[in-house]
Design a protein around this motif. Structure first.
Motif, short mmCIF file in Angstrom:
data_model
loop_
_atom_site.label_atom_id
_atom_site.label_comp_id
_atom_site.label_asym_id
_atom_site.label_seq_id
_atom_site.Cartn_x
_atom_site.Cartn_y
_atom_site.Cartn_z
N LYS A 57 -4.28 -3.99 86.33
CA LYS A 57 -5.53 -4.44 86.97
C LYS A 57 -5.88 -5.85 86.52
CE LYS A 57 -10.26 -2.88 87.91
NZ LYS A 57 -10.92 -4.16 87.70
N GLN A 58 -5.70 -6.14 85.22
CA GLN A 58 -6.01 -7.48 84.70
C GLN A 58 -5.12 -8.53 85.34
OE1 GLN A 58 -5.55 -7.06 80.47
NE2 GLN A 58 -7.60 -6.20 80.17
N VAL A 59 -3.83 -8.21 85.49
CA VAL A 59 -2.89 -9.16 86.10
C VAL A 59 -3.26 -9.41 87.56
CG1 VAL A 59 -0.49 -9.53 86.79
CG2 VAL A 59 -1.00 -8.55 84.55
N LEU A 60 -3.54 -8.34 88.29
CA LEU A 60 -3.90 -8.49 89.70
C LEU A 60 -5.20 -9.27 89.87
CD1 LEU A 60 -2.93 -4.97 91.11
CD2 LEU A 60 -1.80 -7.15 91.57
N GLU A 61 -6.19 -9.00 89.01
CA GLU A 61 -7.46 -9.73 89.08
C GLU A 61 -7.23 -11.21 88.83
OE1 GLU A 61 -10.35 -8.79 90.02
OE2 GLU A 61 -10.04 -6.63 90.13
N GLN A 62 -6.33 -11.52 87.89
CA GLN A 62 -6.03 -12.92 87.59
C GLN A 62 -5.39 -13.60 88.80
OE1 GLN A 62 -3.65 -13.44 84.07
NE2 GLN A 62 -3.30 -15.61 84.43
N ILE A 63 -4.48 -12.89 89.46
CA ILE A 63 -3.81 -13.45 90.65
C ILE A 63 -4.80 -13.63 91.79
CG2 ILE A 63 -2.04 -13.04 92.39
CD1 ILE A 63 -0.48 -11.50 90.22
N ILE A 64 -5.69 -12.65 91.98
CA ILE A 64 -6.70 -12.74 93.04
C ILE A 64 -7.58 -13.96 92.81
CG2 ILE A 64 -8.80 -11.66 93.94
CD1 ILE A 64 -7.35 -8.93 93.45
N ASN A 65 -8.07 -14.14 91.59
CA ASN A 65 -8.91 -15.30 91.26
C ASN A 65 -8.15 -16.60 91.48
OD1 ASN A 65 -11.03 -13.64 90.54
ND2 ASN A 65 -10.57 -13.71 88.35
N ARG A 66 -6.87 -16.59 91.12
CA ARG A 66 -6.06 -17.79 91.26
C ARG A 66 -5.89 -18.17 92.74
NH1 ARG A 66 -0.57 -18.47 87.81
NH2 ARG A 66 0.33 -20.25 88.86
N LYS A 67 -5.66 -17.17 93.59
CA LYS A 67 -5.51 -17.44 95.02
C LYS A 67 -6.82 -17.93 95.63
CE LYS A 67 -1.52 -14.56 96.21
NZ LYS A 67 -0.74 -15.71 96.71
N LEU A 68 -7.93 -17.34 95.21
CA LEU A 68 -9.23 -17.77 95.73
C LEU A 68 -9.53 -19.22 95.32
CD1 LEU A 68 -11.31 -14.52 95.04
CD2 LEU A 68 -10.68 -15.45 97.30
N LEU A 69 -9.23 -19.55 94.06
CA LEU A 69 -9.49 -20.90 93.58
C LEU A 69 -8.54 -21.91 94.23
CD1 LEU A 69 -10.07 -20.13 89.80
CD2 LEU A 69 -11.79 -20.92 91.45
N SER A 70 -7.29 -21.50 94.45
CA SER A 70 -6.34 -22.40 95.11
C SER A 70 -6.80 -22.70 96.54
CB SER A 70 -4.95 -21.76 95.14
OG SER A 70 -4.45 -21.60 93.85
N LYS A 71 -7.28 -21.66 97.23
CA LYS A 71 -7.77 -21.84 98.60
C LYS A 71 -8.98 -22.77 98.61
CE LYS A 71 -8.95 -19.20 102.76
NZ LYS A 71 -10.14 -19.97 103.11
N ALA A 73 -9.68 -25.05 96.38
CA ALA A 73 -9.22 -26.41 96.06
C ALA A 73 -8.69 -27.11 97.31
CB ALA A 73 -8.13 -26.34 94.99
N LEU A 74 -7.92 -26.39 98.13
CA LEU A 74 -7.39 -26.98 99.36
C LEU A 74 -8.51 -27.26 100.37
CD1 LEU A 74 -4.16 -24.83 99.73
CD2 LEU A 74 -4.26 -27.29 99.26
N ASP A 75 -9.44 -26.32 100.44
CA ASP A 75 -10.59 -26.53 101.35
C ASP A 75 -11.42 -27.73 100.92
OD1 ASP A 75 -9.84 -24.35 102.83
OD2 ASP A 75 -11.24 -22.95 101.90
N ASP A 76 -11.46 -27.98 99.62
CA ASP A 76 -12.22 -29.11 99.09
C ASP A 76 -11.46 -30.43 99.16
OD1 ASP A 76 -14.27 -27.38 98.50
OD2 ASP A 76 -13.88 -27.28 96.34
N ASP A 81 -5.94 -35.69 96.59
CA ASP A 81 -5.98 -36.20 95.21
C ASP A 81 -4.65 -36.86 94.86
OD1 ASP A 81 -5.49 -35.96 92.19
OD2 ASP A 81 -7.62 -35.43 92.33
N PRO A 82 -4.67 -38.08 94.26
CA PRO A 82 -3.43 -38.80 93.93
C PRO A 82 -2.47 -37.98 93.06
CG PRO A 82 -5.31 -40.26 93.73
CD PRO A 82 -5.86 -38.90 93.97
N GLN A 83 -3.03 -37.21 92.09
CA GLN A 83 -2.17 -36.40 91.23
C GLN A 83 -1.44 -35.33 92.03
OE1 GLN A 83 -3.55 -35.47 87.02
NE2 GLN A 83 -5.52 -35.76 88.04
N TYR A 84 -2.15 -34.73 92.97
CA TYR A 84 -1.56 -33.69 93.81
C TYR A 84 -0.47 -34.29 94.69
CZ TYR A 84 -1.29 -29.89 97.26
OH TYR A 84 -0.85 -28.89 98.08
N VAL A 85 -0.78 -35.43 95.30
CA VAL A 85 0.18 -36.09 96.19
C VAL A 85 1.45 -36.47 95.41
CG1 VAL A 85 0.60 -38.13 97.62
CG2 VAL A 85 -1.62 -36.94 97.73
N GLU A 86 1.25 -37.00 94.21
CA GLU A 86 2.40 -37.40 93.39
C GLU A 86 3.24 -36.18 93.01
OE1 GLU A 86 3.38 -39.44 89.03
OE2 GLU A 86 1.31 -39.34 89.77
#
Length: 268
Positions: A57-71, A73-76, A81-86
């Protein structure tokens, strides 16, 4: 920055095709698969399916949070960002090479006849050399070495006496272990030591001191394991790897030599 690159590389790394049912949860319709779990655990020895329910459950919760934050970040607009592009630029370059390399290697094939021919022409490369198992006592002077040999000559149990003398007389760190050097091929030792050891009989000690750059040695030869030629069957897989490497390296050299003709290369 390194974390960004590592994460992105892992995200787009080549992986085996997953079955449609091979997922554990989903976020906004996006499946959480074994690939996602492997990225988070970062340890191939851990079997997610065998973890306790709380750990899963802890691993899955971590992955869920990671996917939500990644989405988010892309929406934002993180992709601007230059670092991302590089990072993305570097990843594309590295991935392009990895995929190209994988494809080229897969094209290389060898027949059994070609492998057998390579073996026949290179039998000298498939020889296990003679191995020695020995101990030694190292001292500074020839006189000390001769005295040790005299004591061994008088001893009833030669090997036991050798170990005893090694612990008290030898200047080599191996002395504390009775002078034991383990098993080794002759070419792993200095020439004078090897020349003496290879002429000795199993279970014997050197009757005269052996001089090397380190001092004077008294050698006890515990065992002598004969060398042998490996059969084709024993080295077939090795031959496949050798031929594959040779062929790939030759092709890469031909291509890069051609590409360098038109490339502007500056080395500072």
């Amino acid at each position: 920055m390194k974390r960004i690159v590592s994460s992105l590389v892992a995200s787009i790394a080549l992986v085996s095709t997953l079955n449609a049912a091979d997922f554990y949860a989903s976020v906004d319709g996006e499946n959480i698969t074994k690939k996602d779990i492997t990225m988070v655990l970062q340890d191939p020895r851990i079997d997610f399916d065998k973890l306790p329910d709380t750990a899963k459950k802890q691993v899955l919760e971590q992955i869920i949070n990671r996917k939500l934050l990644s989405k988010k970040a892309l929406d934002d607009g993180i992709d601007k960002d230059p670092q991302y592009v590089e990072a993305i630029s570097k990843i594309k370059e590295d991935l392009a090479f990895q995929v190209w390399q994988k494809n080229e290697v897969q094209k290389i094939k060898f027949t059994d006849a070609e492998k057998q021919d390579f073996y026949n022409k290179n039998k000298d490369k498939f020889i296990v050399p003679e191995n020695l198992e020995a101990s030694h006592i190292l001292v500074k002077t020839e006189a000390e070495a001769k005295e040790i040999i005299k004591q061994l000559d008088k001893a009833t149990k030669k090997e036991d006496k050798f170990k005893e003398l090694a612990k008290t007389k030898s200047q080599d760190p191996a002395g504390k272990n009775g002078g034991y050097l383990g098993k080794f091929s002759a070419d792993q030792m200095v020439p004078e030591f090897s020349a003496a050891a290879t002429t000795m009989a199993k279970g014997s000690y050197s009757k005269t001191p052996v001089k090397t750059q380190f001092g004077y040695h008294v050698i006890y030869l515990k065992d002598k394991i004969a060398g042998k030629s490996l059969s084709y069957a024993e080295v077939e897989s090795n031959i496949s790897q050798i031929l594959l490497g040779n062929s790939y390296n030759k092709k890469v050299k031909e291509i890069t030599d051609e590409l360098r003709k038109d490339a502007k290369i500056v080395i500072k």
